[in-house]
Design a protein around this motif. Structure first.
Motif, short mmCIF file in Angstrom:
data_model
loop_
_atom_site.label_atom_id
_atom_site.label_comp_id
_atom_site.label_asym_id
_atom_site.label_seq_id
_atom_site.Cartn_x
_atom_site.Cartn_y
_atom_site.Cartn_z
N ARG A 180 2.08 1.71 -3.48
CA ARG A 180 0.98 2.24 -4.30
C ARG A 180 0.80 3.73 -4.07
O ARG A 180 0.61 4.51 -5.03
CB ARG A 180 -0.31 1.49 -3.95
CG ARG A 180 -1.56 2.03 -4.67
CD ARG A 180 -2.80 1.61 -3.93
NE ARG A 180 -2.81 2.14 -2.56
CZ ARG A 180 -3.59 1.69 -1.59
NH1 ARG A 180 -4.41 0.67 -1.81
NH2 ARG A 180 -3.55 2.24 -0.38
N PHE A 202 -2.17 -4.91 -8.47
CA PHE A 202 -2.79 -6.04 -9.15
C PHE A 202 -2.04 -7.31 -8.80
O PHE A 202 -0.88 -7.29 -8.39
CB PHE A 202 -2.86 -5.82 -10.68
CG PHE A 202 -1.52 -5.67 -11.35
CD1 PHE A 202 -0.82 -6.77 -11.81
CD2 PHE A 202 -0.98 -4.40 -11.56
CE1 PHE A 202 0.39 -6.62 -12.45
CE2 PHE A 202 0.23 -4.25 -12.21
CZ PHE A 202 0.92 -5.37 -12.65
N VAL A 229 2.47 -2.94 -8.51
CA VAL A 229 1.75 -1.68 -8.60
C VAL A 229 2.01 -1.11 -9.99
O VAL A 229 3.16 -0.91 -10.38
CB VAL A 229 2.23 -0.68 -7.53
CG1 VAL A 229 1.49 0.66 -7.68
CG2 VAL A 229 2.03 -1.25 -6.13
N SER A 230 0.96 -0.87 -10.74
CA SER A 230 1.11 -0.32 -12.08
C SER A 230 1.40 1.17 -12.01
O SER A 230 1.24 1.81 -10.96
CB SER A 230 -0.16 -0.55 -12.91
OG SER A 230 -1.20 0.32 -12.46
N GLU A 257 -2.30 1.32 -9.28
CA GLU A 257 -3.23 0.25 -8.93
C GLU A 257 -2.44 -1.01 -8.56
O GLU A 257 -1.52 -1.41 -9.26
CB GLU A 257 -4.15 -0.06 -10.11
CG GLU A 257 -4.99 1.12 -10.55
CD GLU A 257 -5.68 0.89 -11.88
OE1 GLU A 257 -6.63 1.64 -12.18
OE2 GLU A 257 -5.25 -0.02 -12.63
N ARG A 296 -0.40 3.28 -13.05
CA ARG A 296 -1.69 3.94 -12.78
C ARG A 296 -1.97 4.03 -11.28
O ARG A 296 -3.02 4.52 -10.87
CB ARG A 296 -2.83 3.16 -13.45
CG ARG A 296 -2.74 3.08 -14.97
CD ARG A 296 -3.84 2.18 -15.53
NE ARG A 296 -3.78 2.07 -16.96
CZ ARG A 296 -4.40 2.89 -17.82
NH1 ARG A 296 -5.13 3.89 -17.35
NH2 ARG A 296 -4.28 2.71 -19.11
N ARG A 340 0.94 6.71 -6.80
CA ARG A 340 -0.21 7.60 -7.01
C ARG A 340 0.20 9.06 -6.88
O ARG A 340 -0.24 9.91 -7.66
CB ARG A 340 -1.31 7.26 -6.00
CG ARG A 340 -2.08 6.00 -6.35
CD ARG A 340 -3.20 5.74 -5.35
NE ARG A 340 -4.00 4.61 -5.76
CZ ARG A 340 -5.01 4.12 -5.03
NH1 ARG A 340 -5.33 4.68 -3.86
NH2 ARG A 340 -5.70 3.08 -5.47
N GLU A 400 0.83 -1.21 0.00
CA GLU A 400 0.00 0.00 0.00
C GLU A 400 0.86 1.26 0.00
O GLU A 400 0.52 2.25 -0.66
CB GLU A 400 -0.94 -0.01 1.21
CG GLU A 400 -2.03 -1.06 1.15
CD GLU A 400 -1.51 -2.48 1.39
OE1 GLU A 400 -2.19 -3.43 0.99
OE2 GLU A 400 -0.42 -2.62 1.99
#
Length: 405
Positions: free
Chosen positions: A14, A144, A137-138, A142, A140, A18, A11
């Motif tokens: 991520r 996955f 983590v892409s 996200e 974007r 972001r 997280e």
């Protein structure tokens, strides 16, 4: 925001991505940075340090499965496997010493990002062939998951295979599941002395096609053999190496099969287990070129084309070479400051095609020429579509593989 981020959970990784996406702030992704000098210099002002996400989460020896976080040192994983007589069969090479760093600093994330494999690649495949699953983590922002029995996600891509070898330009891996294999009880190297490059290519092809179950084949011309002899390996003159692994009686039997196939009238030496493993580590990690100022290339061609390729290049400029993967992997050292990139890639094309990667060179040179093999138009278009799917804002390792991407 700080220049370096060191997440300790999926997280947190991520959230960093972001933030970078929202602020249009590119990120350079590293583990222990042991391979940071490969590829084009990354065009980013912030570092995403994944070394805080480290540790083996799951190891089931009976199921031949291991799950670890990306910052886990490969040395730690190999030690855990060795304690149960298992191994990473793709035998990832250690770029550290070749790039002027200590040995043993590579991480699992770096191995997967670079799709590394050692001398046993012809038998066991590359890293991507051993990845069972991956969390990431892409670009974007996200998280996955693609793992275990999941073959494809809704995008239609085999995600672990797509991400392995992408050098961190598509996503940030946060968890990786690998298949592992039993370790051979023992090994020995069948060493033929005195062969020229063409003769060695013929011998390696014959050995790999025989019933001797050779797990690796390499050839060291005189200069490379001399360099390794200076590092303590018992070599004298050109050396053709054939690796045999397994149970002791089987290794003995197959060694004699090779002697009957290749050894008539030729000097044959048997290199025993510990010395054999050390010799193959030296081949795998290109120790012959460690500690020099030469530019270093990895050239991938058909095994039967390697010797002709080197002969063509040696006629155009000064260079030293040796061969792994039964002649299909050519390590090439070029003295001076001219990488001869156009000549090398033209020669590869003339020999039937292949790939050339500039592994070691100063940053200004890596910025001015293609470090990785330029892709044909259809593959370049596919790569662009993948980049758009996973990192549409271009914030992950921008510029590392190609200018501007």
């Amino acid at each position: 925001m700080p220049d370096t981020f060191k997440p300790r959970t999926d997280e947190e990784a991520r959230d960093v991505v972001r933030w970078a996406m929202a602020e249009h702030e590119p990120l350079e992704i590293v583990g222990q940075a042991s391979k940071r000098a490969i590829g084009r210099p990354v065009q980013a002002g912030h570092l995403l340090d994944m070394s805080g996400l480290a540790g083996i989460e799951l190891y089931e020896p009976e199921e031949l499965v291991l799950t670890a976080l990306p910052g886990t040192p490969i040395a730690e994983i190999e030690a855990a496997l060795a304690a149960r007589n298992q191994e990473l069969a793709f035998d990832p090479l250690d770029y550290g010493p070749l790039l002027g760093n200590p040995a043993g600093q590579g991480t699992l994330g770096g191995v997967i990002a670079a799709n590394l494999a050692g001398s046993k690649r012809l038998k066991h495949g590359a890293a991507r062939d051993h990845v069972l699953g991956m969390d990431a983590v892409s670009g974007r922002g996200e998280i996955f998951h693609s793992g275990g029995r999941v073959v494809k996600n809704v995008t239609g891509y085999d995600l672990p295979r797509a991400l392995t070898g992408s050098w961190g330009t598509l996503a940030v891996a946060t968890r990786i599941t690998l298949k592992v294999l039993p370790r051979a009880q023992t090994e020995a190297t069948f060493l033929l002395s005195g062969l020229g490059d063409d003769e060695a290519a013929t011998a390696m092809t014959a050995a790999m096609g025989s019933s001797a179950e050779v797990s690796a084949a390499a050839h060291l011309p005189a200069a490379a053999a001399q360099d390794l002899a200076a590092r303590g390996h018992a070599l004298s003159g050109p050396a053709t190496l054939l690796r045999l692994e397994g149970f002791g009686p089987s290794v003995d039997y197959r060694f004699e099969r090779l002697r009957a196939l290749l050894g008539a009238g030729r000097p044959v030496v048997r290199v025993e287990a510990d010395a054999s493993r050390a010799l193959w580590r030296a081949v795998r990690d290109a120790d012959a070129f460690v500690g020099t100022d030469d530019l270093v290339w990895r050239l991938s061609v058909a095994p039967t084309a390697g010797a002709a390729l080197v002969a063509q290049l040696a006629g155009r400029f000064a260079c030293k070479a040796f061969y792994d993967w039964s002649g299909g992997l050519v390590w090439l050292a070029v003295p001076g400051t001219d990488a001869h990139a156009e000549a090398i890639r033209a020669a590869i094309a003339a020999c039937g095609g292949g790939h050339a990667t500039l592994v070691r060179a100063p940053a200004p040179l890596r910025s001015s020429i293609p470090v990785f093999q330029p892709q044909p138009a259809p593959l370049a278009a596919l790569a662009a579509r993948l980049k758009e799917q996973f990192d549409p804002h271009g914030i992950l390792n921008p510029g590392r593989m190609t200018a501007g991407h």
